[in-house]
Design a protein around this motif. Structure first.
Motif, PDB file in Angstrom:
ATOM      1  N   SER A 125      -8.359 -11.236 -15.459  1.00  0.00           N
ATOM      2  CA  SER A 125      -7.795 -12.398 -14.768  1.00  0.00           C
ATOM      3  C   SER A 125      -6.326 -12.549 -15.151  1.00  0.00           C
ATOM      4  N   GLN A 126      -5.627 -13.409 -14.425  1.00  0.00           N
ATOM      5  CA  GLN A 126      -4.239 -13.676 -14.782  1.00  0.00           C
ATOM      6  C   GLN A 126      -4.148 -14.266 -16.188  1.00  0.00           C
ATOM      7  N   ASP A 127      -5.139 -15.066 -16.552  1.00  0.00           N
ATOM      8  CA  ASP A 127      -5.155 -15.631 -17.904  1.00  0.00           C
ATOM      9  C   ASP A 127      -5.317 -14.527 -18.950  1.00  0.00           C
ATOM     10  N   ASP A 128      -6.161 -13.522 -18.656  1.00  0.00           N
ATOM     11  CA  ASP A 128      -6.306 -12.388 -19.571  1.00  0.00           C
ATOM     12  C   ASP A 128      -4.964 -11.672 -19.766  1.00  0.00           C
ATOM     13  N   LEU A 129      -4.223 -11.531 -18.683  1.00  0.00           N
ATOM     14  CA  LEU A 129      -2.954 -10.813 -18.742  1.00  0.00           C
ATOM     15  C   LEU A 129      -1.864 -11.631 -19.435  1.00  0.00           C
ATOM     16  N   ASP A 130      -1.948 -12.958 -19.322  1.00  0.00           N
ATOM     17  CA  ASP A 130      -0.900 -13.823 -19.883  1.00  0.00           C
ATOM     18  C   ASP A 130      -1.140 -14.191 -21.343  1.00  0.00           C
ATOM     19  N   ARG A 131      -2.387 -14.170 -21.779  1.00  0.00           N
ATOM     20  CA  ARG A 131      -2.757 -14.688 -23.101  1.00  0.00           C
ATOM     21  C   ARG A 131      -2.444 -13.678 -24.205  1.00  0.00           C
ATOM     22  N   PRO A 132      -1.870 -14.127 -25.341  1.00  0.00           N
ATOM     23  CA  PRO A 132      -1.730 -13.228 -26.498  1.00  0.00           C
ATOM     24  C   PRO A 132      -3.089 -12.671 -26.903  1.00  0.00           C
ATOM     25  N   MET A 133      -3.139 -11.419 -27.299  1.00  0.00           N
ATOM     26  CA  MET A 133      -4.421 -10.762 -27.548  1.00  0.00           C
ATOM     27  C   MET A 133      -5.075 -11.236 -28.836  1.00  0.00           C
ATOM     28  N   GLY A 134      -4.306 -11.694 -29.794  1.00  0.00           N
ATOM     29  CA  GLY A 134      -4.884 -12.256 -31.009  1.00  0.00           C
ATOM     30  C   GLY A 134      -5.252 -11.219 -32.055  1.00  0.00           C
ATOM     31  N   GLU A 135      -6.037 -11.632 -33.020  1.00  0.00           N
ATOM     32  CA  GLU A 135      -6.322 -10.850 -34.222  1.00  0.00           C
ATOM     33  C   GLU A 135      -6.892  -9.470 -33.931  1.00  0.00           C
ATOM     34  N   ILE A 136      -7.679  -9.335 -32.854  1.00  0.00           N
ATOM     35  CA  ILE A 136      -8.307  -8.052 -32.550  1.00  0.00           C
ATOM     36  C   ILE A 136      -7.278  -6.944 -32.344  1.00  0.00           C
ATOM     37  N   ALA A 137      -6.062  -7.313 -31.930  1.00  0.00           N
ATOM     38  CA  ALA A 137      -5.019  -6.329 -31.653  1.00  0.00           C
ATOM     39  C   ALA A 137      -4.171  -6.002 -32.876  1.00  0.00           C
ATOM     40  N   GLY A 138      -4.525  -6.540 -34.041  1.00  0.00           N
ATOM     41  CA  GLY A 138      -3.820  -6.202 -35.270  1.00  0.00           C
ATOM     42  C   GLY A 138      -2.335  -6.516 -35.192  1.00  0.00           C
ATOM     43  N   PRO A 139      -1.461  -5.539 -35.441  1.00  0.00           N
ATOM     44  CA  PRO A 139      -0.012  -5.797 -35.447  1.00  0.00           C
ATOM     45  C   PRO A 139       0.529  -6.301 -34.111  1.00  0.00           C
ATOM     46  N   TRP A 140      -0.264  -6.129 -33.056  1.00  0.00           N
ATOM     47  CA  TRP A 140       0.189  -6.540 -31.719  1.00  0.00           C
ATOM     48  C   TRP A 140      -0.484  -7.841 -31.275  1.00  0.00           C
ATOM     49  N   ALA A 141      -0.915  -8.626 -32.220  1.00  0.00           N
ATOM     50  CA  ALA A 141      -1.647  -9.866 -31.922  1.00  0.00           C
ATOM     51  C   ALA A 141      -0.863 -10.806 -31.017  1.00  0.00           C
ATOM     52  N   ASP A 142       0.439 -10.863 -31.180  1.00  0.00           N
ATOM     53  CA  ASP A 142       1.256 -11.788 -30.388  1.00  0.00           C
ATOM     54  C   ASP A 142       1.585 -11.247 -28.996  1.00  0.00           C
ATOM     55  N   HIS A 143       1.274  -9.996 -28.739  1.00  0.00           N
ATOM     56  CA  HIS A 143       1.567  -9.413 -27.434  1.00  0.00           C
ATOM     57  C   HIS A 143       0.509  -9.860 -26.431  1.00  0.00           C
ATOM     58  N   ASP A 144       0.940 -10.094 -25.202  1.00  0.00           N
ATOM     59  CA  ASP A 144      -0.027 -10.535 -24.199  1.00  0.00           C
ATOM     60  C   ASP A 144      -0.720  -9.343 -23.539  1.00  0.00           C
ATOM     61  N   GLY A 145      -1.720  -9.656 -22.707  1.00  0.00           N
ATOM     62  CA  GLY A 145      -2.503  -8.611 -22.067  1.00  0.00           C
ATOM     63  C   GLY A 145      -1.684  -7.700 -21.176  1.00  0.00           C
ATOM     64  N   THR A 146      -0.689  -8.256 -20.494  1.00  0.00           N
ATOM     65  CA  THR A 146       0.143  -7.433 -19.616  1.00  0.00           C
ATOM     66  C   THR A 146       0.874  -6.368 -20.407  1.00  0.00           C
TER      67      THR A 146
END
Length: 288
Positions: A125-146
């Motif tokens: 969804s657009q929300d998935d693409l816009d939302r920061p990925m969080g802890e699961i993404a490790g060093p990239w936690a602040d990066h969004d889905g896009t």
């Protein structure tokens, strides 16, 4: 107006189709070809095949075979994180990325991996693409889905380009005339029905009349869906275009990229003489 997801899907499909075309006809010899000492590849183990890998790879990085590169692309597209990092779960039939043991297995694995990736991408969804990925993404936690989707697409695009380059390198070192067997009678139209179109794609205009005399079809298409007449018109190869027209080529056929007939190709690629020739035949009722 297209959405972000639609743009990402379009880019993904474009990159995939280009790669899919570039692996057509891949052989086991080429798949495992190691042009240099010290290549990374996939190797037989007691339990199957495994790709060469190291936490800290050598520098400069080893040259990687087509087997290694394709296995890497399969892994990138199909691994669980292309679902879980955006808050989704892999489907039961997605499976885990394999290490293909042959060229045929590699092409099949690539198709499945892309199907898995595309289905996941289409579900975001657009929300998935816009939302920061969080802890699961490790060093990239602040990066969004896009940002993550663009990273996966970059991997698909640049490794796909490497696959094409290695295939070109392999072919160049083993250069043979691909049309000689047909001209010698060793390959028939039943064996290679699109060979005349392939000759046009290679701009080997001189062999087209000879292939036509041998029964190779004028209206067959290249893997990209174009006929010899499209290519002759688009490149301004007027003598070949005349030959094809005079021998009954169907000029009304359209290609999948532009949805254009032969005159459309002459016009699109600004081949004025070819366009004038085709237009004159239309007006004279000469069978275009």
């Amino acid at each position: 107006m297209t959405t972000t997801q639609e743009n990402l899907l379009d880019l993904s499909d474009f990159a995939w189709q280009r790669l899919r075309d570039r692996v057509a006809g891949l052989t086991d010899e080429e798949y495992f070809w190691e042009p240099f000492d010290g290549c990374w590849t996939v190797r037989k183990t007691d339990s199957g095949f495994a790709a060469d890998w190291a936490w800290i790879p050598p520098e400069p990085a080893p040259f990687t075979t087509l087997a290694w590169r394709i296995t890497h692309i399969v892994d990138i597209l199909q691994e669980d994180r292309t679902a879980t990092w955006l808050g989704h779960q892999p489907a039961d039939d997605d499976g885990q990325p394999p290490v293909p043991a042959s060229a045929a297995e590699a092409v099949t694995a690539l198709q499945h991996a892309y199907d898995v990736w595309r289905r996941r991408l289409a579900a975001f969804s657009q929300d998935d693409l816009d939302r920061p990925m969080g802890e699961i993404a490790g060093p990239w936690a602040d990066h969004d889905g896009t940002a993550f989707v663009l990273h996966i697409l970059d991997e698909l695009i640049h490794h796909g380009a490497e696959v094409g380059s290695v295939r070109d390198f392999y072919r160049g070192l083993r250069a043979e005339d691909p049309f000689a067997p047909a001209l010698a009678g060793d390959v028939t139209p039943a064996d290679r029905p699109a060979l005349l179109a392939e000759a046009a794609a290679a701009q080997r205009w001189e062999v087209i009349p000879r292939l036509a005399d041998l029964g190779f079809g004028l209206n067959e298409r290249t893997p990209n869906g174009v006929t010899a007449a499209h290519l002759a018109a688009g490149t301004g190869s007027l003598d070949t275009l005349r030959f094809l027209v005079e021998h009954g080529a169907d000029l009304s056929l359209t290609d999948p990229r532009f949805n254009a007939d032969v005159l459309g190709w002459a016009t699109w690629f600004k081949q004025s003489e070819a366009a004038q020739y085709l237009t004159a035949r239309t007006h004279s009722g000469s069978g275009v």
